[in-house]
Design a protein around this motif. Structure first.
Motif, PDB file in Angstrom:
ATOM      1  N   CYS A   1      -4.070   4.443  -1.746  1.00  0.00           N
ATOM      2  CA  CYS A   1      -2.922   4.171  -0.880  1.00  0.00           C
ATOM      3  C   CYS A   1      -3.386   4.142   0.576  1.00  0.00           C
ATOM      4  O   CYS A   1      -4.030   5.079   1.045  1.00  0.00           O
ATOM      5  CB  CYS A   1      -1.863   5.250  -1.073  1.00  0.00           C
ATOM      6  SG  CYS A   1      -0.445   5.047   0.006  1.00  0.00           S
TER       7      CYS A   1
ATOM      8  N   HIS B   1      -1.805   4.722   3.145  1.00  0.00           N
ATOM      9  CA  HIS B   1      -1.170   5.685   4.043  1.00  0.00           C
ATOM     10  C   HIS B   1      -2.121   6.853   4.278  1.00  0.00           C
ATOM     11  O   HIS B   1      -2.670   6.990   5.359  1.00  0.00           O
ATOM     12  CB  HIS B   1       0.182   6.180   3.476  1.00  0.00           C
ATOM     13  CG  HIS B   1       0.810   7.227   4.329  1.00  0.00           C
ATOM     14  ND1 HIS B   1       1.356   8.381   3.819  1.00  0.00           N
ATOM     15  CD2 HIS B   1       0.962   7.311   5.670  1.00  0.00           C
ATOM     16  CE1 HIS B   1       1.822   9.121   4.819  1.00  0.00           C
ATOM     17  NE2 HIS B   1       1.596   8.493   5.943  1.00  0.00           N
ATOM     18  N   LEU B   2      -2.340   7.660   3.236  1.00  0.00           N
ATOM     19  CA  LEU B   2      -3.250   8.802   3.414  1.00  0.00           C
ATOM     20  C   LEU B   2      -4.242   8.955   2.274  1.00  0.00           C
ATOM     21  O   LEU B   2      -4.892   9.982   2.151  1.00  0.00           O
ATOM     22  CB  LEU B   2      -2.446  10.105   3.588  1.00  0.00           C
ATOM     23  CG  LEU B   2      -1.696  10.256   4.914  1.00  0.00           C
ATOM     24  CD1 LEU B   2      -0.874  11.543   4.922  1.00  0.00           C
ATOM     25  CD2 LEU B   2      -2.651  10.246   6.103  1.00  0.00           C
ATOM     26  N   GLY B   3      -4.337   7.974   1.403  1.00  0.00           N
ATOM     27  CA  GLY B   3      -5.421   7.971   0.436  1.00  0.00           C
ATOM     28  C   GLY B   3      -5.128   8.486  -0.957  1.00  0.00           C
ATOM     29  O   GLY B   3      -6.055   8.682  -1.737  1.00  0.00           O
ATOM     30  N   CYS B   4      -3.874   8.721  -1.298  1.00  0.00           N
ATOM     31  CA  CYS B   4      -3.590   9.114  -2.687  1.00  0.00           C
ATOM     32  C   CYS B   4      -3.774   7.902  -3.606  1.00  0.00           C
ATOM     33  O   CYS B   4      -3.917   6.777  -3.138  1.00  0.00           O
ATOM     34  CB  CYS B   4      -2.161   9.639  -2.807  1.00  0.00           C
ATOM     35  SG  CYS B   4      -1.923  11.196  -1.931  1.00  0.00           S
TER      36      CYS B   4
ATOM     37  N   CYS C   1       3.289   5.350  -4.908  1.00  0.00           N
ATOM     38  CA  CYS C   1       2.357   6.397  -4.486  1.00  0.00           C
ATOM     39  C   CYS C   1       3.059   7.740  -4.670  1.00  0.00           C
ATOM     40  O   CYS C   1       4.127   7.963  -4.101  1.00  0.00           O
ATOM     41  CB  CYS C   1       1.958   6.203  -3.034  1.00  0.00           C
ATOM     42  SG  CYS C   1       0.837   7.510  -2.504  1.00  0.00           S
TER      43      CYS C   1
ATOM     44  N   CYS D   1       2.449  10.573  -3.515  1.00  0.00           N
ATOM     45  CA  CYS D   1       2.397  11.532  -2.401  1.00  0.00           C
ATOM     46  C   CYS D   1       3.604  11.423  -1.476  1.00  0.00           C
ATOM     47  O   CYS D   1       4.265  12.416  -1.200  1.00  0.00           O
ATOM     48  CB  CYS D   1       1.114  11.337  -1.607  1.00  0.00           C
ATOM     49  SG  CYS D   1      -0.313  11.855  -2.557  1.00  0.00           S
ATOM     50  N   HIS D   2       3.892  10.224  -0.971  1.00  0.00           N
ATOM     51  CA  HIS D   2       5.006  10.086  -0.014  1.00  0.00           C
ATOM     52  C   HIS D   2       5.896   8.901  -0.363  1.00  0.00           C
ATOM     53  O   HIS D   2       6.536   8.320   0.497  1.00  0.00           O
ATOM     54  CB  HIS D   2       4.470   9.961   1.416  1.00  0.00           C
ATOM     55  CG  HIS D   2       3.443  10.995   1.758  1.00  0.00           C
ATOM     56  ND1 HIS D   2       2.095  10.738   1.820  1.00  0.00           N
ATOM     57  CD2 HIS D   2       3.593  12.325   2.005  1.00  0.00           C
ATOM     58  CE1 HIS D   2       1.447  11.848   2.101  1.00  0.00           C
ATOM     59  NE2 HIS D   2       2.320  12.821   2.213  1.00  0.00           N
ATOM     60  N   ASP D   3       5.845   8.502  -1.644  1.00  0.00           N
ATOM     61  CA  ASP D   3       6.816   7.541  -2.163  1.00  0.00           C
ATOM     62  C   ASP D   3       6.684   6.117  -1.626  1.00  0.00           C
ATOM     63  O   ASP D   3       7.671   5.373  -1.628  1.00  0.00           O
ATOM     64  CB  ASP D   3       8.236   8.079  -1.902  1.00  0.00           C
ATOM     65  CG  ASP D   3       9.187   7.667  -2.993  1.00  0.00           C
ATOM     66  OD1 ASP D   3       8.710   7.462  -4.122  1.00  0.00           O
ATOM     67  OD2 ASP D   3      10.390   7.532  -2.710  1.00  0.00           O
ATOM     68  N   ALA D   4       5.525   5.718  -1.184  1.00  0.00           N
ATOM     69  CA  ALA D   4       5.350   4.306  -0.809  1.00  0.00           C
ATOM     70  C   ALA D   4       5.359   3.479  -2.091  1.00  0.00           C
ATOM     71  O   ALA D   4       4.983   3.965  -3.160  1.00  0.00           O
ATOM     72  CB  ALA D   4       4.027   4.114  -0.068  1.00  0.00           C
TER      73      ALA D   4
ATOM     74  N   PRO E   1       5.786   5.123   3.951  1.00  0.00           N
ATOM     75  CA  PRO E   1       4.949   5.284   5.146  1.00  0.00           C
ATOM     76  C   PRO E   1       3.639   4.492   5.126  1.00  0.00           C
ATOM     77  O   PRO E   1       2.915   4.522   6.109  1.00  0.00           O
ATOM     78  CB  PRO E   1       4.673   6.793   5.177  1.00  0.00           C
ATOM     79  CG  PRO E   1       4.776   7.205   3.756  1.00  0.00           C
ATOM     80  CD  PRO E   1       5.815   6.320   3.128  1.00  0.00           C
TER      81      PRO E   1
HETATM   82 FE1  FES Z   1       0.581   7.131  -0.251  1.00  0.00          FE
HETATM   83 FE2  FES Z   1       1.337   8.743   1.688  1.00  0.00          FE
HETATM   84  S1  FES Z   1      -0.547   8.706   0.683  1.00  0.00           S
HETATM   85  S2  FES Z   1       2.473   7.209   0.746  1.00  0.00           S
END
Ligand code: FES
Length: 174
Positions: A97, A99-102, A115, A117-120, A132
């Motif tokens: 992802c 955003h932050l790598g999940c 994703c 982690c933060h629902d992207a 995000p």
């Molecule tokens: Fe994927 Fe934050 S790491 S939405």
């Protein structure tokens, strides 16, 4: 009543030191279990760095025989790569992802990547839909088919459009 039973009747509960030992064992097992659960979650949510190293050159990820169905989304355990077959042919994206790598997951019902982690969310073409990670899409991988083998490669020309942490993560793994 014999002598042994008489002793047990006088002392029906475990001694203090036995109780302490049991508590210690239970605490140890609890911590061990918690550690195992936490490490599983961390492994699940973080990119497999050793696998990224293989993506520097062409990396064989699959075989055409796996794609007999007209549409299919396939991820490979240990490789941060998605292969998708649709009406246009084969596509490939990184599962990381932006955003932050999940690691994103395919939702077969909704036909999108989510994703955890933060629902992207990203559509089946890797385009970001919400969350995000905006404005970054899933990184499209270069793809080639040789005989029956499907190989993918990190597209270094597309990396400059991504955040610096993402470029560093991808390139340092190469
Ligand atoms: Fe994927 Fe934050 S790491 S939405």
């Amino acid at each position: 009543m014999d002598e042994k039973n008489a002793i047990e009747m006088k002392n029906p509960t475990p001694s203090v030191s036995r109780r302490k030992l049991l508590r210690f064992i239970m605490a140890f097992l609890g911590l061990f279990g918690l550690g195992a659960i936490l490490s599983s979650i961390i492994v699940f949510l973080t990119p497999p760095r050793s696998a990224l190293k293989k993506v520097g050159g062409w990396q064989v990820v699959g075989n055409l025989s796996e794609f007999k169905e007209s549409s299919l989304v396939k991820t490979y355990f240990g490789l941060p790569v998605i292969l998708i077959k649709n009406g246009k042919g084969l596509l490939s994206f990184s599962t990381i992802c932006p955003h932050l790598g999940c690691i994103v997951i395919w939702d077969e019902k909704k036909k999108w990547f989510i994703c955890p982690c933060h629902d992207a969310a990203f559509d089946a073409g890797g385009k970001v839909l919400k969350g995000p990670a905006k404005p970054y899409n899933l990184l499209p991988m270069e793809i080639k088919v040789e005989g029956e083998m499907i190989a993918v490669k990190l597209p270094e020309d597309k990396l400059p459009g991504y955040p610096s942490w993402f470029r560093i993560t991808m390139i340092s793994g190469v």
